[in-house]
Design an enzyme around this catalytic site. Sequence first.
Site, PDB file in Angstrom:
ATOM      1  N   TYR A 147       0.852  -1.186   0.000  1.00 32.65           N
ATOM      2  CA  TYR A 147       0.000   0.000   0.000  1.00 32.65           C
ATOM      3  C   TYR A 147       0.886   1.235   0.000  1.00 32.65           C
ATOM      4  O   TYR A 147       1.854   1.312   0.758  1.00 32.65           O
ATOM      5  CB  TYR A 147      -0.878   0.005   1.252  1.00 32.65           C
ATOM      6  CG  TYR A 147      -1.742   1.247   1.405  1.00 32.65           C
ATOM      7  CD1 TYR A 147      -2.814   1.487   0.551  1.00 32.65           C
ATOM      8  CD2 TYR A 147      -1.479   2.169   2.421  1.00 32.65           C
ATOM      9  CE1 TYR A 147      -3.600   2.623   0.706  1.00 32.65           C
ATOM     10  CE2 TYR A 147      -2.276   3.306   2.572  1.00 32.65           C
ATOM     11  CZ  TYR A 147      -3.335   3.524   1.710  1.00 32.65           C
ATOM     12  OH  TYR A 147      -4.116   4.652   1.867  1.00 32.65           O
ATOM     13  N   ASP A 242       9.394   2.642  -0.596  1.00 31.47           N
ATOM     14  CA  ASP A 242       8.393   3.336   0.197  1.00 31.47           C
ATOM     15  C   ASP A 242       8.652   2.985   1.661  1.00 31.47           C
ATOM     16  O   ASP A 242       8.282   1.911   2.125  1.00 31.47           O
ATOM     17  CB  ASP A 242       6.989   2.928  -0.244  1.00 31.47           C
ATOM     18  CG  ASP A 242       5.906   3.662   0.544  1.00 31.47           C
ATOM     19  OD1 ASP A 242       6.253   4.397   1.502  1.00 31.47           O
ATOM     20  OD2 ASP A 242       4.715   3.507   0.214  1.00 31.47           O
ATOM     21  N   LYS A 270       4.770   9.340   8.432  1.00 36.30           N
ATOM     22  CA  LYS A 270       4.616   8.772   9.781  1.00 36.30           C
ATOM     23  C   LYS A 270       5.647   9.309  10.785  1.00 36.30           C
ATOM     24  O   LYS A 270       5.517  10.443  11.208  1.00 36.30           O
ATOM     25  CB  LYS A 270       4.557   7.248   9.686  1.00 36.30           C
ATOM     26  CG  LYS A 270       3.335   6.845   8.829  1.00 36.30           C
ATOM     27  CD  LYS A 270       2.894   5.411   8.863  1.00 36.30           C
ATOM     28  CE  LYS A 270       1.539   5.294   8.166  1.00 36.30           C
ATOM     29  NZ  LYS A 270       1.461   4.401   7.042  1.00 36.30           N
TER      30      LYS A 270
HETATM   31  C1  LIG Z   1       0.807   4.865   5.686  1.00 37.48           C
HETATM   32  C2  LIG Z   1       1.490   4.569   4.415  1.00 37.48           C
HETATM   33  C3  LIG Z   1       1.344   5.389   3.286  1.00 37.48           C
HETATM   34  C4  LIG Z   1       0.367   6.527   3.233  1.00 37.48           C
HETATM   35  O1  LIG Z   1       0.637   7.535   4.122  1.00 37.48           O
HETATM   36  P1  LIG Z   1      -0.533   8.572   4.503  1.00 37.48           P
HETATM   37  O2  LIG Z   1       0.139   9.570   5.379  1.00 37.48           O
HETATM   38  O3  LIG Z   1      -1.597   7.767   5.189  1.00 37.48           O
HETATM   39  O4  LIG Z   1      -1.022   9.164   3.227  1.00 37.48           O
HETATM   40  C5  LIG Z   1       2.116   5.117   2.181  1.00 37.48           C
HETATM   41  N1  LIG Z   1       2.974   4.087   2.167  1.00 37.48           N
HETATM   42  C6  LIG Z   1       3.119   3.269   3.228  1.00 37.48           C
HETATM   43  C7  LIG Z   1       4.099   2.139   3.158  1.00 37.48           C
HETATM   44  C8  LIG Z   1       2.377   3.475   4.376  1.00 37.48           C
HETATM   45  O5  LIG Z   1       2.501   2.619   5.405  1.00 37.48           O
END
Ligand SMILES: *Cc1c(COP(=O)(O)O)cnc(C)c1O
Length: 430
Positions: A147, A242, A270
């Site tokens: 994701y 990511d 995060k």
């Molecule tokens: C949480 C997350 C996102 C999205 O971040 P948001 O701040 O919720 O838009 C993208 N990539 C990964 C791996 C994530 O865990």
Amino acid sequence: MSKRITEKSEKTFAEAQKFIPGGVNSPVRAFGAVGGTPLFIKSGTGCYLNDIDGNAYVDYIGSWGPLILGHADPRIVKRIHAAVSNGTSYGAPTEQEVRLAQLIKEAMPSLEKIRMVNSGTEATMSAIRLARGFTKRDAVIKFDGCYHGHVDSLLIQAGSGATTLGTPTSPGVPQDFVKHTISLPYNDIDAVNDVCLKRGKEIACIIVEAVAGNMGVVLPQKNYLEGLREITKKYGIVLIFDEVMTGFRVAHGGVQSLYHITPDLTTLGKIIGGGLPVGAYGGKREIMDTISPMGAVYQAGTLSGNPVAMTAGIATLEILKDTTIYKGLEEKSHRLAVGMEKVCKDAKIPAYHTRIGSMLCTFFTDQPVTDYTTAKKCNTERYAKFFHGMLEKGFYFAPSQFEAIFVSTCHGEKEIDATIDAFKEVVKSF
Ligand SMILES: *Cc1c(COP(=O)(O)O)cnc(C)c1O
């Protein structure tokens, strides 16, 4: 023990549903996968969450990853207060943006240049645009079960084969928007090789959760990440890690430091926001310099790099420079993981356990979980029982099997041992 009272949460949820779709501002919060009423939270301190009915819970979600130092760390709160009193946003550069970029680069040297945004979604969306602009190619490879936020072109599931078109997983995403997206099974390097043999020179980037944390925690198999690095080099494809979840979580320098791999671009979010909305993307200088105003790839943000969010991020990353923190997290997370594993074993509950640093997962399945297909074989009804059983006893886990358990510096042996004891009771109802 008397049953918890959640009357106020139930009332507020009913009210919320009148004005907010599903009563929530992010879908997983609605408890859809496990049933029941979501808790409305009043406050958080350390590793505890307090709901509006006055119940306290040991929190293993940590706002879905950011809160590695727990809730309301006084050192961070103090600095946010001070920052707010100087004004919340200027739409002009500040020293704080430079400081946060420096702190990130110190921990993750592959980010030679960094651009701040406001969320992980924005970071991945912008990184993909940049990769496309830089390579002058359109196609993107992603992996099933990874994701990357709610970016249109990444909301896709695999078609019946790598050569067929994927289909959008959400209405509102036109087929045309995903026609350049190829989704392949995670941990399958041959699948990537096959696609690149045919179409390598059309592919702008490969984006991957180097450790996957959004289908539960799924670890990369031996040589998988190395393989991705090799193939992308060979075809001139931009490799994007990511690390929105894993950056400053699995190690100070993220997955890339643990596996000694240098991606071309990295996306963050995060933890780097210290609990406020921050995302970032960065990487090789020559790629980053194609972003506006240096280059032609456009990306902007009214509140990007605002001083309050930057200050929360700086405060957090300055604390995390003390790498003994990661040793402590490792020990506690190990204690929790081993404890949960033993409970399953003793009760003869089939389970597969994964962990990397303070991110872990107990999959209720009798086979190893290595990709999305095997993750989906989990017994989600059993997970719902686990979730509600633990919640009733005061332990707040993610309301879905396909999420990570996050341990923070505030979780003590006391809370962890209590968690394991509660789990022992809960498995009796399985
Ligand atoms: C949480 C997350 C996102 C999205 O971040 P948001 O701040 O919720 O838009 C993208 N990539 C990964 C791996 C994530 O865990």
